[in-house]
Design an enzyme around this catalytic site. Structure first.
Site, PDB file in Angstrom:
ATOM      1  N   GLU A  63       0.812  -1.223   0.000  1.00 56.06           N
ATOM      2  CA  GLU A  63       0.000   0.000   0.000  1.00 56.06           C
ATOM      3  C   GLU A  63       0.848   1.276   0.000  1.00 56.06           C
ATOM      4  OE1 GLU A  63      -4.028  -1.679   2.218  1.00 56.06           O
ATOM      5  OE2 GLU A  63      -2.567  -0.573   3.412  1.00 56.06           O
ATOM      6  N   GLU A 114      -6.631  -7.726  -0.823  1.00 56.82           N
ATOM      7  CA  GLU A 114      -7.109  -7.685   0.559  1.00 56.82           C
ATOM      8  C   GLU A 114      -8.584  -7.309   0.588  1.00 56.82           C
ATOM      9  OE1 GLU A 114      -5.049  -5.203   3.325  1.00 56.82           O
ATOM     10  OE2 GLU A 114      -3.061  -5.791   2.619  1.00 56.82           O
TER      11      GLU A 114
END
Length: 689
Positions: free
Chosen positions: A157, A318
């Site tokens: 991320e 995710e």
């Protein structure tokens, strides 16, 4: 259309799994064996390992410990699981921060951070790059031939900015290259004569700061470009090592959840360096927005991630199988919603359903974040049963792997345009709402189950029938000409108020707005009226207009005062001093048409407008049958197959009349009855013959 094939040649199954952090349980070795048992029960076939494992892999500088990871890799392979192996750069060890403080980020106020949390590292730091290169090389050499390895997961991320001296100097070098080492070019691009801000050399330039220079919009824009450039450069640094040693193992990095659309990294710049796109999906179900509205917001981001690699299936790296611990309210997913949310990703082009994380942490900041295995440690939970159901369904979808869709519609959402709009001082300081506006236009097509791409302004327009460009405030060089060519060749362009205002340097176009779009739209935008929240104007549709629309609609927040310069006037303002002025126009240009929506409007107008447009252009829906409110359909296909996903984003059972269509349920293998029922938050996946 072609089939893209599986993500990895090693596995031809839909991937179902989670981030797995076995190092958290290394002192409880029985946990690993229990995890394997539970993975088999839940139809898990892939785990992402090592994302935050740097300290476990290198507890002291230069001293490495791979034994535990060897054991996990072998354990997964022995039990039929594949591994997505991460590089550990998302969170550095404490020893590094203390020994090499230059690796810590400096905040915008120019104060260096202390060690803490994650993503607290400088992408420019030579030390950080040196240290990650060492461990990446060791990982790649050690596991390059391991049969469980199917994908590299670089860092985690990417986000954030650093204002340290190293980054500031790198920024100056970035500017020197962009402006051909000519400070006069930079001064002209940034309009620095205003407020006497002219630079004499690149050495004088500092990154934007609240206690320094925040008001040069060209500076702010170039800084954001630099942040993307430097983040990508760091990613490429890691990628080059992995590709050198394992050229045939695909590489990705997981993009942030949809909040990242408001943040400082332009994901389109990563496209040439990704083998597959992956992103982390955390919706706000059952909140202030209705679930079908939230579904359209998530669909928007799914379709953007699919478009980044031109239709290639992506990965949902995710998601939470339950609630999160960082959203304002951790509301539990209602029965059925986990399956729906997971399969929505597949419907829009994902070939994976993955979670954060496999087993709930016992301590630290995410111990209450949803996970497949709760603190109770067994399979007798609602969440585990939901996850298992997803796994069972995915096991029936092998034929869906590698399929995609060829939308006729594209909505432009552009990061640089967002940065420029957000930075502009006017016409309203707050509530410019660029993302929300783009998403509302997208939702009108989503509500009709018309497949849609979300693209940026540099993409190829020629493959679409309709290109929607809401609030295209910035028009980069060549974009206006390409839109003209698109319309001239028969395409339909829809744009709105506050478009064609500035160039790539945030300099206003001269000669009248909407600048490079003036010719194709056939209008001149003279002024933009910004309204207070309580203000409302009305727009009245002209009788006998070419779209066949009727009625009256509210106009709020923004009202563009435009003049027709050849465009047909479809609707006019009803009140205020600009009563009677055009509010909606259509300009015939070559073989196509360009529509200009001059006012901010509600879902009712957009629904009516795009329904009329879809009918006029005979736009393809996912399936040509009537669908009840709350039902969305998406389609995936290749040369041989067509799969339709019917999704119920409501808490009520729905019935769909499938007419005489020949549909086979992919889960049961049975032919679908004429009256197809879908339970609350239910999904039906069918093969169409």
């Amino acid at each position: 259309m072609k089939n893209y094939g599986p993500i990895s040649s090693k596995v031809t199954k839909m991937l179902h799994g989670a981030d797995y952090n076995p190092e958290q349980w290394i002192d409880m070795p029985n946990i690993w064996g229990e995890d394997v048992r539970l993975m088999k029960l839940s139809h898990t076939n892939v785990v992402a390992v090592g994302i935050f494992s740097w300290t476990m892999l290198e507890p002291e500088e230069g001293k490495f410990n791979f034994e535990w990871l060897d054991e996990i890799m072998d354990l997964m392979h022995k039990n039929g699981n594949y591994v997505i192996l991460a590089t550990p750069s998302g969170a550095k060890p404490i020893w590094m921060a203390h020994k090499y403080p230059e690796t810590l980020r400096v905040a915008q106020n120019r104060v260096r951070n202390l060690y803490g949390e994650r993503h607290n590292h400088c992408y420019t730091s030579p030390i950080y790059r040196e240290k990650i290169a060492i461990i990446d090389r060791l990982l790649a050499e050690r596991y390059k031939d391991h049969p469980a390895l199917i994908l590299w997961h670089i860092s985690n991320e990417f986000e954030g900015q650093c204002y340290c001296p190293l980054c500031e100097e790198a920024f100056r070098d970035f500017l020197r290259e962009k402006y051909d080492n000519d400070i006069n070019k930079l001064n002209k691009a940034w309009w620095t004569k205003f407020w006497s801000h002219t630079y004499a050399s690149f050495d004088e330039i500092e990154a934007p700061a609240p206690h320094g220079e925040p008001a040069l919009h060209g500076l702010n824009l170039d800084w954001m470009r630099f942040v993307t450039h430097q983040t990508l450069d760091y990613y490429k640094h890691e990628r080059s090592i992995l590709k050198e040693i394992t050229p045939d193992i695909p590489v990705t990095t997981n993009f942030h959840d949809y909040i990242s659309l408001f943040r400082g990294i332009d994901y389109w710049k990563f496209a040439p360096y990704l083998d597959v796109v992956s992103w982390d999906n955390y919706p706000y179900w059952h909140g202030e927005r209705t679930d079908d509205h939230e579904g359209s917001r998530i669909g928007f981001v799914h379709d953007l991630n699919r478009a980044i690699l031109n239709g290639k299936p992506f990965m949902m790296m995710e998601s939470s199988p339950s609630s999160t611990n960082w959203q304002p309210v951790a509301k539990l997913r209602r029965p059925g919603m986990h399956v729906l949310s997971s399969l929505q990703a597949v419907a829009h082009g994902s070939d994976t359903v993955q979670y954060f994380q496999w087993r709930k942490s016992r301590g630290s900041s995410e111990k209450f974040h949803g996970a497949v295995v709760d603190h109770c440690g067994h399979e007798n939970t609602r969440v585990f049963r939901d996850v298992t159901k997803v796994g069972e369904i995915l096991s029936k979808l092998d034929d869906v792997i590698g399929t995609s869709v060829e939308p006729q519609v594209a909505v432009i959402y552009d990061w640089e345009n967002y940065w420029a709009i957000n930075d502009a001082q006017g016409p309203r300081i707050e509530q410019k709402d660029y993302f929300e506006t783009c998403q509302k236009h997208y939702k009108a097509f989503w509500d009709m189950s018309i497949p849609t791409d979300v693209i940026n302004m540099d993409c190829d327009f020629s493959k679409y029938k309709v290109v929607v460009a809401p609030m295209l405030y910035m028009v980069r060089p060549g974009v206006g000409e390409r839109l003209e060519e698109f319309v001239k060749n028969g395409g339909t362009l829809v744009t709105t108020y506050w478009s064609g205002i500035v160039d790539e340097n945030d300099l206003c176009f001269l000669g009248g707005f909407p600048g490079p779009l003036k010719k194709v739209t056939g209008i001149w935008a003279e002024e933009l009226d910004a309204l207070y929240d309580e203000d409302v104007n009305y727009v009245s549709v002209e009788e006998g207009n070419s779209l066949g629309m009727k009625g009256e609609y509210e106009a709020r927040i923004f009202c563009d005062l435009i003049h027709s310069e050849g465009a047909e006037v479809l609707a006019t303002y009803k009140t205020d001093f600009y009563k009677g002025m055009p509010a909606l126009t259509c300009n015939n240009f070559g073989e196509g048409q360009a529509y200009y929506i001059a006012f901010r409007n509600n879902d009712e107008f957009l629904s009516d407008f795009y329904s009329s447009l879809a009918k006029k252009l005979t736009l393809k829906r996912a399936i040509e049958i009537d669908l009840p409110k709350g039902i969305n359909a998406q389609v995936r296909m290749d040369e041989k197959n067509e799969f339709v996903f019917f999704m119920n984003f409501s808490s009520e059972e729905k019935t769909i009349d499938i007419k005489d269509l020949d549909l086979t349920d992919m889960v049961t293998g049975e032919k679908v009855a004429k009256e197809m029922e879908i339970e609350p938050y239910g999904v039906r996946i069918v093969r169409r013959k």
